[in-house]
Enzyme design. Structure first.
Site: not given
Ligand code: ADP
Length: 188
Positions: A14, A89, A128, A134, A146
């Site tokens: 994404k 999400r 990554r 991260r 996740r």
């Molecule tokens: P990825 O898609 O690789 O998991 P993101 O950067 O989108 O990475 O998200 C990293 C973390 O941030 C998630 O595992 C979650 O803990 C938190 N997070 C991100 N966006 C949301 C969301 N919309 N609702 C709840 N938690 C979120």
């Protein structure tokens, strides 16, 4: 306005595709992951709380991310459209987003889901983790947590936009350019 959700599990690409989409279509990129990481980098109270949850591979509470999205949308009130990445999400987040957009007389025009196998996701995320700095990418247990959160809470969001006839999906494996071309095709 044209409002797009780029959807898919962690590691589905994404972030990579978002960069190309905003450049081509002039949308404002709103990534809740990036917004949360910036709170962490600034050591804000919200960031400290979120970090603990993120390091376990769990979702941050809906009210927190919805609040962040609301203020980001207010900061960019003149945007010609938004690209939402990593948000919504949960179905509750989707309903909150629909309401925020409705206040502007707008809605989600399209959700594009990137389809990638679990095996490929884990491989990409571990890769990554070697360079991203991260902490949630460097541990396979956290990565699996996740993906499980995604399956349990996030996949239902696709149903929400499918019911509104806004959902489409494309294969998320292959070259970055090929995937971007598929995205451009469905953007019309
Ligand atoms: P990825 O898609 O690789 O998991 P993101 O950067 O989108 O990475 O998200 C990293 C973390 O941030 C998630 O595992 C979650 O803990 C938190 N997070 C991100 N966006 C949301 C969301 N919309 N609702 C709840 N938690 C979120």
């Amino acid at each position: 306005m044209f409002n797009l959700i780029l959807f898919g599990p962690p590691g589905s690409g994404k972030g990579t595709q978002s960069e190309k989409i905003i450049e081509r279509f002039g949308l404002k990129h709103l990534s809740t992951g990036d917004l949360l990481r910036s709170e962490i980098a600034n050591a804000t109270p919200l960031g400290m709380q979120a970090k603990e949850i993120m390091d376990k591979g769990q979702l941050v509470p809906d009210a927190v991310v919805v609040g962040m999205i609301r203020s980001a949308m207010e900061r960019h009130a003149d945007a010609k459209g938004f690209l939402f990445d990593g948000f919504p999400r949960t179905v509750a987040q989707a309903e909150a987003l629909d309401a925020l957009l409705a206040e502007k007389g707008a809605s989600i025009n399209l959700m594009i889901a990137l389809i990638v196998s679990d095996e490929e996701l884990i491989k990409r995320l571990l890769q990554r983790g070697l360079t991203s700095g991260r902490s949630d990418d460097s541990n396979e247990t956290v990565i699996r947590a996740r993906i499980e959160e995604y399956q349990n809470k996030t996949t239902a969001v696709a149903g929400h936009y499918r019911a509104l006839n806004r959902y489409t999906s494309i294969p998320g494996e292959g070259s970055i350019e090929d995937i971007f071309e598929r995205i451009c095709e469905v953007m019309g």
